[in-house]
Design an enzyme around this catalytic site. Structure first.
Site, PDB file in Angstrom:
ATOM      1  CE  LYS A   1      -7.917   3.338  -2.868  1.00  0.00           C
ATOM      2  NZ  LYS A   1      -6.733   2.568  -2.394  1.00  0.00           N
TER       3      LYS A   1
ATOM      4  CE1 TYR B   1      -3.738   3.149  -6.689  1.00  0.00           C
ATOM      5  CE2 TYR B   1      -5.782   2.093  -7.368  1.00  0.00           C
ATOM      6  CZ  TYR B   1      -5.074   2.911  -6.490  1.00  0.00           C
ATOM      7  OH  TYR B   1      -5.718   3.484  -5.413  1.00  0.00           O
TER       8      TYR B   1
ATOM      9  CB  THR C   1      -1.033   2.244   2.680  1.00  0.00           C
ATOM     10  OG1 THR C   1      -0.324   3.343   2.091  1.00  0.00           O
ATOM     11  CG2 THR C   1      -1.599   1.350   1.591  1.00  0.00           C
TER      12      THR C   1
ATOM     13  NE  ARG D   1      -6.017   4.864   2.542  1.00  0.00           N
ATOM     14  CZ  ARG D   1      -4.974   5.140   1.760  1.00  0.00           C
ATOM     15  NH1 ARG D   1      -3.828   5.506   2.311  1.00  0.00           N
ATOM     16  NH2 ARG D   1      -5.069   5.035   0.447  1.00  0.00           N
TER      17      ARG D   1
ATOM     18  CG  ASN E   1      -6.516   1.587   1.119  1.00  0.00           C
ATOM     19  OD1 ASN E   1      -7.199   1.787   0.122  1.00  0.00           O
ATOM     20  ND2 ASN E   1      -5.218   1.742   1.143  1.00  0.00           N
TER      21      ASN E   1
ATOM     22  CG  HIS F   1      -6.125   7.359  -4.873  1.00  0.00           C
ATOM     23  ND1 HIS F   1      -4.836   6.911  -4.868  1.00  0.00           N
ATOM     24  CD2 HIS F   1      -6.149   8.420  -5.721  1.00  0.00           C
ATOM     25  CE1 HIS F   1      -4.114   7.661  -5.694  1.00  0.00           C
ATOM     26  NE2 HIS F   1      -4.882   8.584  -6.229  1.00  0.00           N
TER      27      HIS F   1
ATOM     28  CD  GLU G   1      -3.519   9.846  -9.172  1.00  0.00           C
ATOM     29  OE1 GLU G   1      -2.617   8.992  -9.034  1.00  0.00           O
ATOM     30  OE2 GLU G   1      -4.067  10.414  -8.199  1.00  0.00           O
TER      31      GLU G   1
HETATM   32  P1  ATP Z   1      -3.440   5.150  -2.847  1.00  0.00           P
HETATM   33  O1  ATP Z   1      -2.435   5.284  -3.967  1.00  0.00           O
HETATM   34  O2  ATP Z   1      -4.626   4.281  -3.208  1.00  0.00           O
HETATM   35  O3  ATP Z   1      -3.822   6.479  -2.252  1.00  0.00           O
HETATM   36  P2  ATP Z   1      -1.312   4.670  -1.003  1.00  0.00           P
HETATM   37  O4  ATP Z   1      -0.593   5.748  -1.753  1.00  0.00           O
HETATM   38  O5  ATP Z   1      -1.510   4.860   0.469  1.00  0.00           O
HETATM   39  O6  ATP Z   1      -2.727   4.390  -1.647  1.00  0.00           O
HETATM   40  P3  ATP Z   1       0.157   2.723  -2.511  1.00  0.00           P
HETATM   41  O7  ATP Z   1       1.447   2.174  -2.054  1.00  0.00           O
HETATM   42  O8  ATP Z   1       0.141   3.736  -3.612  1.00  0.00           O
HETATM   43  O9  ATP Z   1      -0.600   3.283  -1.223  1.00  0.00           O
HETATM   44  O10 ATP Z   1      -0.764   1.484  -2.912  1.00  0.00           O
HETATM   45  C1  ATP Z   1      -1.894   1.675  -3.753  1.00  0.00           C
HETATM   46  C2  ATP Z   1      -3.019   0.802  -3.267  1.00  0.00           C
HETATM   47  O11 ATP Z   1      -2.681  -0.566  -3.474  1.00  0.00           O
HETATM   48  C3  ATP Z   1      -3.309   0.893  -1.764  1.00  0.00           C
HETATM   49  O12 ATP Z   1      -4.096   1.994  -1.423  1.00  0.00           O
HETATM   50  C4  ATP Z   1      -4.028  -0.417  -1.529  1.00  0.00           C
HETATM   51  O13 ATP Z   1      -5.380  -0.338  -1.994  1.00  0.00           O
HETATM   52  C5  ATP Z   1      -3.262  -1.370  -2.438  1.00  0.00           C
HETATM   53  N1  ATP Z   1      -2.178  -2.023  -1.700  1.00  0.00           N
HETATM   54  C6  ATP Z   1      -0.998  -1.465  -1.280  1.00  0.00           C
HETATM   55  N2  ATP Z   1      -0.249  -2.367  -0.631  1.00  0.00           N
HETATM   56  C7  ATP Z   1      -0.958  -3.528  -0.633  1.00  0.00           C
HETATM   57  C8  ATP Z   1      -0.718  -4.845  -0.127  1.00  0.00           C
HETATM   58  N3  ATP Z   1       0.412  -5.143   0.524  1.00  0.00           N
HETATM   59  N4  ATP Z   1      -1.681  -5.776  -0.318  1.00  0.00           N
HETATM   60  C9  ATP Z   1      -2.827  -5.483  -0.980  1.00  0.00           C
HETATM   61  N5  ATP Z   1      -3.106  -4.270  -1.494  1.00  0.00           N
HETATM   62  C10 ATP Z   1      -2.194  -3.304  -1.322  1.00  0.00           C
HETATM   63 MG    MG Z   2      -0.400   5.759  -3.888  1.00  0.00          MG
END
Ligand code: ATP
Ligand code: MG
Length: 131
Positions: A3, A43, A85, A96, A106, A109, A120
């Site tokens: 990212k 997303y 996350t 992370r 973070n 992805h 994807e």
């Molecule tokens: P990713 O899909 O990016 O691998 P993830 O599966 O661990 O991450 P998801 O729940 O899919 O987490 O959330 C997608 C992305 O949205 C997170 O990686 C983060 O960048 C962002 N995100 C998630 N929760 C929050 C939050 N509470 N505040 C801000 N950004 C968030």
């Molecule tokens: Mg995710």
């Protein structure tokens, strides 16, 4: 996907080293920058979440590196390698924990299922070289 924060902070090389050391084979890779449309599509499952606007702003803030990785049990093993996350909750040694700035920025992805990995991968690589 590596990212924007991790690219900006110079962590591409270290992250790829960890990915290789964990036994993943890199099958395709590209450095590019997402448009707002791209980020909203990528997303889309989070469209209704309160952080969606922040997420799109962040994901379009600079270049990213997208890659297709191959390994047995790849989805589960990669999610273990990247960690939770929220980097404050990520296990020691995870990508992370080492490189993320915050729950939003973070560092990396990982796809959450084989079906989403296919979707994807096609998002970044359909129409490019075969992998
Ligand atoms: P990713 O899909 O990016 O691998 P993830 O599966 O661990 O991450 P998801 O729940 O899919 O987490 O959330 C997608 C992305 O949205 C997170 O990686 C983060 O960048 C962002 N995100 C998630 N929760 C929050 C939050 N509470 N505040 C801000 N950004 C968030
Ligand atoms: Mg995710």
């Amino acid at each position: 996907m590596i990212k924007p924060d991790a690219v900006e902070n110079g962590h591409i090389g270290a992250i790829l080293e960890k990915i290789n050391a964990a036994g993943f084979k890199i099958k395709a890779m590209v450095m590019t920058q997402l448009s707002r449309n791209d980020a909203q599509e990528f997303y889309a499952v989070h469209r209704e979440r309160p952080f969606f606007g922040e997420l799109v702003d962040y994901m379009t803030s600079g270049p990213i590196v997208a890659a297709i990785l191959e390994k047995d049990n790849a989805v589960e093993d990669f999610r273990k390698l990247i960690g939770a996350t929220n980097p404050e909750e990520a296990a020691e040694g995870t990508i992370r924990k080492l490189y993320a700035q915050s729950i939003a920025a973070n560092a990396i992805h990982g796809s959450d299922s084989d079906d989403n990995a296919r979707i994807e991968g096609d998002f970044f690589f359909s129409g490019r070289a075969r992998y």
